[in-house]
Motif scaffolding. Sequence first.
Motif, PDB file in Angstrom:
ATOM      1  N   ILE A   1       0.964  -1.246  -0.047  1.00 31.67           N
ATOM      2  CA  ILE A   1       0.141   0.077   0.056  1.00 31.67           C
ATOM      3  C   ILE A   1       0.668   1.244   0.140  1.00 31.67           C
ATOM      4  CG2 ILE A   1      -1.793   1.149   1.382  1.00 31.67           C
ATOM      5  CD1 ILE A   1      -2.737  -1.398   2.279  1.00 31.67           C
ATOM      6  N   LYS A   2       1.949   1.332   0.910  1.00 31.36           N
ATOM      7  CA  LYS A   2       2.807   2.691   1.067  1.00 31.36           C
ATOM      8  C   LYS A   2       3.362   2.625  -0.276  1.00 31.36           C
ATOM      9  CE  LYS A   2       6.458   4.406   3.771  1.00 31.36           C
ATOM     10  NZ  LYS A   2       7.424   4.973   2.706  1.00 31.36           N
ATOM     11  N   ASP A   3       4.045   1.563  -0.848  1.00 32.84           N
ATOM     12  CA  ASP A   3       4.777   1.800  -2.136  1.00 32.84           C
ATOM     13  C   ASP A   3       3.864   2.031  -3.341  1.00 32.84           C
ATOM     14  OD1 ASP A   3       7.101   1.515  -0.908  1.00 32.84           O
ATOM     15  OD2 ASP A   3       7.282  -0.446  -1.440  1.00 32.84           O
ATOM     16  N   GLY A   4       2.363   2.091  -3.117  1.00 34.93           N
ATOM     17  CA  GLY A   4       1.629   2.355  -4.405  1.00 34.93           C
ATOM     18  C   GLY A   4       1.123   1.178  -5.407  1.00 34.93           C
ATOM     19  N   ILE A   5       1.525  -0.002  -4.689  1.00 36.28           N
ATOM     20  CA  ILE A   5       1.535  -0.918  -5.763  1.00 36.28           C
ATOM     21  C   ILE A   5       0.040  -1.563  -5.739  1.00 36.28           C
ATOM     22  CG2 ILE A   5       2.327  -3.599  -6.117  1.00 36.28           C
ATOM     23  CD1 ILE A   5       4.426  -1.455  -6.452  1.00 36.28           C
ATOM     24  N   ALA A   6      -0.529  -1.523  -4.653  1.00 32.10           N
ATOM     25  CA  ALA A   6      -1.876  -2.297  -4.533  1.00 32.10           C
ATOM     26  C   ALA A   6      -2.751  -1.434  -3.351  1.00 32.10           C
ATOM     27  CB  ALA A   6      -1.926  -3.618  -3.937  1.00 32.10           C
ATOM     28  N   THR A   7      -4.180  -1.634  -3.564  1.00 32.21           N
ATOM     29  CA  THR A   7      -4.889  -1.076  -2.519  1.00 32.21           C
ATOM     30  C   THR A   7      -5.456  -2.072  -1.803  1.00 32.21           C
ATOM     31  OG1 THR A   7      -6.961  -1.506  -3.899  1.00 32.21           O
ATOM     32  CG2 THR A   7      -6.076   0.597  -4.298  1.00 32.21           C
ATOM     33  N   THR A   8      -6.135  -1.776  -0.625  1.00 33.35           N
ATOM     34  CA  THR A   8      -6.610  -2.645   0.483  1.00 33.35           C
ATOM     35  C   THR A   8      -7.374  -3.592  -0.312  1.00 33.35           C
ATOM     36  OG1 THR A   8      -8.540  -1.293   0.854  1.00 33.35           O
ATOM     37  CG2 THR A   8      -6.717  -1.231   2.435  1.00 33.35           C
ATOM     38  N   GLU A   9      -8.603  -3.375  -1.002  1.00 27.70           N
ATOM     39  CA  GLU A   9      -9.281  -4.146  -1.947  1.00 27.70           C
ATOM     40  C   GLU A   9      -8.528  -5.250  -2.712  1.00 27.70           C
ATOM     41  OE1 GLU A   9     -13.476  -4.147  -4.328  1.00 27.70           O
ATOM     42  OE2 GLU A   9     -12.541  -2.309  -3.939  1.00 27.70           O
TER      43      GLU A   9
ATOM     44  N   PRO B   1       7.058  -0.617   7.448  1.00 24.11           N
ATOM     45  CA  PRO B   1       7.153   1.018   7.028  1.00 24.11           C
ATOM     46  C   PRO B   1       6.462   1.510   8.213  1.00 24.11           C
ATOM     47  CG  PRO B   1       5.040  -0.408   6.170  1.00 24.11           C
ATOM     48  CD  PRO B   1       6.351  -1.377   6.744  1.00 24.11           C
ATOM     49  N   GLU B   2       6.829   2.820   8.194  1.00 25.38           N
ATOM     50  CA  GLU B   2       6.508   3.484   9.375  1.00 25.38           C
ATOM     51  C   GLU B   2       4.947   3.932   9.063  1.00 25.38           C
ATOM     52  OE1 GLU B   2       7.448   8.206  11.373  1.00 25.38           O
ATOM     53  OE2 GLU B   2       8.549   7.343   9.714  1.00 25.38           O
ATOM     54  N   LEU B   3       4.456   3.818  10.240  1.00 23.34           N
ATOM     55  CA  LEU B   3       2.751   4.177  10.111  1.00 23.34           C
ATOM     56  C   LEU B   3       2.719   5.614  10.322  1.00 23.34           C
ATOM     57  CD1 LEU B   3       1.256   0.773  11.774  1.00 23.34           C
ATOM     58  CD2 LEU B   3       1.138   1.625   9.391  1.00 23.34           C
ATOM     59  N   THR B   4       3.094   6.257   9.447  1.00 21.64           N
ATOM     60  CA  THR B   4       2.568   7.533   9.576  1.00 21.64           C
ATOM     61  C   THR B   4       1.353   8.081   9.350  1.00 21.64           C
ATOM     62  OG1 THR B   4       3.004   7.795   7.090  1.00 21.64           O
ATOM     63  CG2 THR B   4       5.028   8.302   8.246  1.00 21.64           C
ATOM     64  N   GLU B   5       1.032   9.433   9.694  1.00 21.48           N
ATOM     65  CA  GLU B   5      -0.513   9.839   9.608  1.00 21.48           C
ATOM     66  C   GLU B   5      -0.862   9.618   8.087  1.00 21.48           C
ATOM     67  OE1 GLU B   5      -4.187  10.683  10.468  1.00 21.48           O
ATOM     68  OE2 GLU B   5      -2.659  10.376  11.882  1.00 21.48           O
ATOM     69  N   GLU B   6      -0.020  10.024   7.202  1.00 17.48           N
ATOM     70  CA  GLU B   6      -0.292   9.984   5.750  1.00 17.48           C
ATOM     71  C   GLU B   6      -0.742   8.421   5.407  1.00 17.48           C
ATOM     72  OE1 GLU B   6       1.502  10.886   1.428  1.00 17.48           O
ATOM     73  OE2 GLU B   6       2.864  11.042   3.335  1.00 17.48           O
TER      74      GLU B   6
END
Length: 469
Positions: free
Chosen positions: A201-209, A263-268
């Motif tokens: 998710i962080k790297d923009g590879i896939a969404t949760t769905e 990955p750091e669970l940032t607010e973003e």
Amino acid sequence: MTKTAAIIGGGVIGGGWAARFLLNGWDVRVFDPDPEAGRKIGEVLGNARHALPMLYDVALPAEGTLSFHDTMSEAVAGASWIQESVPERLALKRKVYQTLQEHCDADAIIGSSTSGFKPSELQGCATRPEQIVVTHPFNPVYLLPLIELVTTEKNSADLVTRASATLTALGLYPLHVKKEIDAHIADRFLEAVWREALWLIKDGIATTEEIDNAIRFGFGLRWGQMGLFETYRIAGGEAGMKHFIDQFGPCLQWPWTKLMDVPELTEELTQMIADQSDAQSGHLSIRELERKRDNNLIAMMRALRQQGNAAGRLINEHQVTFRPALEDGPPIVSARRVIPADWTDYNGHMNEGRYGQLFSDAADAVMTHVGADAAYIEAGNSYFTAETTIRFLSEAQAGEHVTVETRVTQGEGKKLRCYHEMKRESDGAVLATADQFMLHVNLETRRSCDPLPGVLARVEALAALHKDK
């Protein structure tokens, strides 16, 4: 004799434990300081009452008594099993155990639902450390059978045996983890998948769905019925597991995964995951998602029942322990059960073919009652249905409790005739009837013949008893 369980902490997991015990005939005492505990457990129990009975083909045992208590001391008094499901803070859990052990029976089993702490950590400040084990469940506890039973050398063999027997009697599968490790076994796998999903998710590879679809349309189905290593053994083809490892093992050295990094669970990132999750299923309430999940699990586990594999085998074995003995009547109560979700069709009611299955199950119960049981069939004799007339009188919905009442209307020589009435338990309404004519058959010749004398005598006696009733 009714058994008593105490549930300490009535959240999602504690409520699931309460439902599992209660629906298996235990009295359940709950302690939770949350003023909303009664409502929350009531909602979990409502889902469990809908779901758990659908796994079985006979009615569950009579439900136990649920009570709520203001103190732990009151809740645990006389309880033979105490299940702790308080928040994952070690200091809190240890404080709870000190209070519990001041008031509970010395031979009661104290199980912890902890997903991460080792039992030796929980036992650290206990008065009787030998009483405490980890019994880590999986949500929903009232449906999923796995319990990680984690013990230490301080737990006696007798306690481990008693704990395993109790869990098995609840229809659960106690996996005895004999060597402690943080997060036990199953959650370590889940953590690995979770870490990789966060990176995707962080790297923009896939969404949760997309990640959920990759699991539920692919390896999730394989894992659900065969696990990891049997799945990969098949992937190795005729050469088996060694060939698979030789062929695919080297890829473990390739830089595919980020499992050793988080990955750091940032607010973003947190907001990105939350937004994607809302887009995926935010249109459904939590209760609607739970019902969807439960119905899916029921359908999958019932399919596994038919094959006698994995969770299905466990349900079949558990059902035997509470299948009631039939009485001669009249009538014979030949079936009591809940209509499962996978018996309904696009019209939202029970499919007509399932009426035939229910009446067939009722006839099987009558056959067993007269002595034409599994051993009789194995020896080469049985009854075959020659003709059935079913009348559909009213709709039946998923979740409804129904009973089949059977009268033997003919029992002479090779002939056995039964008249079945399917009734809704809530109001006694007759939903369907079946007139079923059967002939006794020799399974070797596949031709009709007279039953063995003992079975014939029982059939004739029932026909005489039920005459004109």
